[in-house]
Design a protein around this motif. Structure first.
Motif, PDB file in Angstrom:
ATOM      1  N   GLU A  75       0.543  -1.068  -0.216  1.00 17.66           N
ATOM      2  CA  GLU A  75       0.051   0.005   0.193  1.00 17.66           C
ATOM      3  C   GLU A  75       0.383   1.676  -0.137  1.00 17.66           C
ATOM      4  N   PHE A  76       1.680   1.479   0.762  1.00 11.60           N
ATOM      5  CA  PHE A  76       3.086   2.345   1.022  1.00 11.60           C
ATOM      6  C   PHE A  76       3.937   2.053   0.408  1.00 11.60           C
ATOM      7  N   LYS A  77       4.096   2.401  -1.470  1.00 12.44           N
ATOM      8  CA  LYS A  77       5.283   2.099  -2.085  1.00 12.44           C
ATOM      9  C   LYS A  77       6.245   3.802  -1.148  1.00 12.44           C
ATOM     10  N   GLY A  78       7.356   2.260  -1.528  1.00 14.17           N
ATOM     11  CA  GLY A  78       8.425   3.588  -0.898  1.00 14.17           C
ATOM     12  C   GLY A  78       9.433   3.482   0.308  1.00 14.17           C
ATOM     13  N   VAL A  79       7.439   3.051   1.417  1.00 17.24           N
ATOM     14  CA  VAL A  79       8.201   3.873   3.031  1.00 17.24           C
ATOM     15  C   VAL A  79       8.948   2.315   3.516  1.00 17.24           C
ATOM     16  N   ASP A  80       9.915   2.182   3.888  1.00 17.06           N
ATOM     17  CA  ASP A  80      10.407   1.985   4.623  1.00 17.06           C
ATOM     18  C   ASP A  80       9.692   0.857   5.726  1.00 17.06           C
ATOM     19  N   VAL A  81       9.292  -0.913   6.291  1.00 13.50           N
ATOM     20  CA  VAL A  81       8.417  -1.079   6.637  1.00 13.50           C
ATOM     21  C   VAL A  81       9.529  -2.103   7.371  1.00 13.50           C
ATOM     22  N   LYS A  82       9.509  -2.070   9.254  1.00 11.77           N
ATOM     23  CA  LYS A  82      10.037  -2.800   9.375  1.00 11.77           C
ATOM     24  C   LYS A  82       8.769  -4.277  10.540  1.00 11.77           C
ATOM     25  N   TYR A  83       8.960  -5.669  10.840  1.00 16.44           N
ATOM     26  CA  TYR A  83       8.419  -5.970  11.409  1.00 16.44           C
ATOM     27  C   TYR A  83       9.022  -6.620  12.363  1.00 16.44           C
ATOM     28  N   ILE A  84       8.860  -7.028  13.637  1.00 20.33           N
ATOM     29  CA  ILE A  84       9.711  -6.848  14.661  1.00 20.33           C
ATOM     30  C   ILE A  84       8.640  -8.067  15.495  1.00 20.33           C
ATOM     31  N   ASP A  85       9.204  -9.052  16.009  1.00 22.43           N
ATOM     32  CA  ASP A  85       8.580 -10.549  17.095  1.00 22.43           C
ATOM     33  C   ASP A  85       9.224 -10.844  17.878  1.00 22.43           C
ATOM     34  N   PRO A  86       9.298  -9.930  19.170  1.00 25.40           N
ATOM     35  CA  PRO A  86      10.077 -10.273  20.252  1.00 25.40           C
ATOM     36  C   PRO A  86       9.376 -10.773  21.254  1.00 25.40           C
ATOM     37  N   SER A  87       8.352 -11.845  20.765  1.00 26.47           N
ATOM     38  CA  SER A  87       8.174 -12.960  21.648  1.00 26.47           C
ATOM     39  C   SER A  87       8.791 -13.845  22.585  1.00 26.47           C
ATOM     40  N   TYR A  88       9.985 -14.679  21.857  1.00 27.99           N
ATOM     41  CA  TYR A  88      11.025 -14.835  22.839  1.00 27.99           C
ATOM     42  C   TYR A  88      12.071 -14.484  24.361  1.00 27.99           C
ATOM     43  N   MET A  89      11.746 -13.421  23.310  1.00 29.25           N
ATOM     44  CA  MET A  89      12.728 -12.058  24.278  1.00 29.25           C
ATOM     45  C   MET A  89      12.007 -11.793  25.844  1.00 29.25           C
ATOM     46  N   ILE A  90      10.987 -11.979  25.180  1.00 27.77           N
ATOM     47  CA  ILE A  90      10.151 -11.380  26.522  1.00 27.77           C
ATOM     48  C   ILE A  90       9.577 -12.584  26.959  1.00 27.77           C
ATOM     49  N   ARG A  91       9.638 -14.281  27.014  1.00 28.55           N
ATOM     50  CA  ARG A  91       9.299 -14.738  27.160  1.00 28.55           C
ATOM     51  C   ARG A  91      10.680 -15.251  28.855  1.00 28.55           C
ATOM     52  N   SER A  92      11.572 -14.780  27.756  1.00 24.73           N
ATOM     53  CA  SER A  92      13.431 -15.849  28.258  1.00 24.73           C
ATOM     54  C   SER A  92      13.631 -14.600  29.205  1.00 24.73           C
ATOM     55  N   ILE A  93      13.098 -13.787  29.251  1.00 23.98           N
ATOM     56  CA  ILE A  93      13.830 -12.208  30.185  1.00 23.98           C
ATOM     57  C   ILE A  93      13.736 -13.042  32.324  1.00 23.98           C
ATOM     58  N   PRO A  94      14.656 -12.200  32.927  1.00 25.23           N
ATOM     59  CA  PRO A  94      14.147 -12.744  34.801  1.00 25.23           C
ATOM     60  C   PRO A  94      13.309 -11.929  34.929  1.00 25.23           C
ATOM     61  N   THR A  95      12.592 -11.996  35.812  1.00 23.68           N
ATOM     62  CA  THR A  95      11.234 -11.349  36.149  1.00 23.68           C
ATOM     63  C   THR A  95      11.659 -10.483  37.044  1.00 23.68           C
ATOM     64  N   ILE A  96      10.639  -9.363  37.182  1.00 28.72           N
ATOM     65  CA  ILE A  96      10.446  -8.166  38.089  1.00 28.72           C
ATOM     66  C   ILE A  96      10.482  -8.752  39.068  1.00 28.72           C
ATOM     67  N   THR A  97      10.823  -7.539  40.426  1.00 32.80           N
ATOM     68  CA  THR A  97      10.483  -7.842  41.232  1.00 32.80           C
ATOM     69  C   THR A  97       8.949  -8.413  41.735  1.00 32.80           C
ATOM     70  N   THR A  98       8.411  -6.878  41.188  1.00 35.21           N
ATOM     71  CA  THR A  98       7.036  -7.311  42.048  1.00 35.21           C
ATOM     72  C   THR A  98       6.216  -9.152  41.381  1.00 35.21           C
ATOM     73  N   ASP A  99       6.354  -9.891  39.866  1.00 34.59           N
ATOM     74  CA  ASP A  99       6.625 -11.004  39.898  1.00 34.59           C
ATOM     75  C   ASP A  99       6.978 -11.998  40.597  1.00 34.59           C
ATOM     76  N   ARG A 100       8.020 -11.597  41.162  1.00 37.18           N
ATOM     77  CA  ARG A 100       8.829 -12.151  42.396  1.00 37.18           C
ATOM     78  C   ARG A 100       9.072 -12.205  43.264  1.00 37.18           C
ATOM     79  N   ILE A 101       7.837 -10.993  43.502  1.00 33.46           N
ATOM     80  CA  ILE A 101       7.281 -11.294  45.418  1.00 33.46           C
ATOM     81  C   ILE A 101       5.517 -12.265  44.972  1.00 33.46           C
ATOM     82  N   TYR A 102       5.311 -11.735  43.923  1.00 32.82           N
ATOM     83  CA  TYR A 102       3.758 -12.600  43.470  1.00 32.82           C
ATOM     84  C   TYR A 102       3.480 -14.001  42.992  1.00 32.82           C
ATOM     85  N   CYS A 103       4.636 -14.578  42.771  1.00 32.72           N
ATOM     86  CA  CYS A 103       5.404 -15.577  42.891  1.00 32.72           C
ATOM     87  C   CYS A 103       5.659 -16.124  44.213  1.00 32.72           C
ATOM     88  N   LYS A 104       6.537 -16.151  45.106  1.00 36.62           N
ATOM     89  CA  LYS A 104       6.958 -16.124  46.655  1.00 36.62           C
ATOM     90  C   LYS A 104       4.890 -16.215  46.977  1.00 36.62           C
TER      91      LYS A 104
END
Length: 246
Positions: A156-185
């Protein structure tokens, strides 16, 4: 957990069964939030902020596909948190490709770049249903809305740079933040306390900011989804000035 508890009961096996609900999509009924959800939103909004840098520097479009098969909680919350999203697409809200392209065209005319956040389950009707079959967890395999939008935008947008990013595995694999650690405990402690008290076939969770124990059957009836008429979704639409796209 419920099936195991029922089988133990059927076979007269004395066993306390406790389920601690986990879903990265935050689609468990009644529970305020699943553990890990805050961590996922935190990392997802970072991906969106990075996508804005890419889109703005190239005067183009950046598409970020986030988790969310039936529920768009991650996409909605990350879009609100990042403050950089122009369009947010979630499974609960249908959209028309014609109206979507028209809206993005207006955004590009106004500021030369656009950031689109899309949940993986969004627009499956536009893609003409599922890809067929199920994954290892028994979920229907979805078609890739991210690559579909990328190709549609490039066409549709000829000449326009289009970037596609899928960060799913990066999101799944990072260490949890403090609030989630406390919540889990706390959830773990509640599960053990309930089991030692003699309860079975129950789940521990946060409901209206209170830690409670619930019968497992109360949370497995259906998936929790974003309310299209609710405050959260309409607050986001107002913040990013997104019109109805269907």
């Amino acid at each position: 957990a419920h099936a195991i508890a029922q089988e133990c009961l059927r076979q007269n096996v004395v066993c306390n069964v406790v389920g601690v609900p986990k879903s990265i999509d935050n689609d468990i009924q009644i529970i305020d939030k699943c553990f890990g959800f805050d961590t996922a939103v935190e990392e997802a909004q970072r991906s969106l902020i990075c996508a804005r840098v890419e889109a703005k520097s190239a005067a183009g479009i950046a598409i970020v596909k986030l988790m969310g098969r039936q529920s768009g909680f991650i996409a909605m919350n990350a879009s609100m948190a990042s403050g950089v999203v122009d369009v947010c697409l979630i499974p609960e809200i249908k959209f028309s490709m014609a109206k979507l392209l028209e809206h993005i065209g207006k955004i590009l005319n106004k500021k030369d770049y656009c950031v689109v956040c899309v949940a993986e389950g969004a627009g499956q009707d536009v893609l003409d249903g599922s890809a067929g079959g199920t994954d290892a967890s028994g979920n229907p395999i979805l078609k890739d809305i991210g690559t579909f939008l990328r190709d549609a935008f490039k066409h549709e947008f000829k000449g326009v740079d289009v970037k596609y990013i899928d960060p799913s595995y990066m999101i799944r694999s990072i260490p949890t933040i403090t609030t989630d650690r406390i919540y889990c405990k706390v959830l773990g402690q509640a599960a053990v306390h309930g089991a030692f008290a003699g309860f079975t076939d129950f789940t521990a969770g946060l409901v209206n900011t209170h830690y409670v124990m619930l019968p497992t059957t109360t949370i497995i009836q259906s998936a929790r989804t974003v309310d299209p008429k609710g405050r959260q979704w309409n607050r986001l639409k107002t913040a990013i000035r997104q019109p109805d796209l269907y």
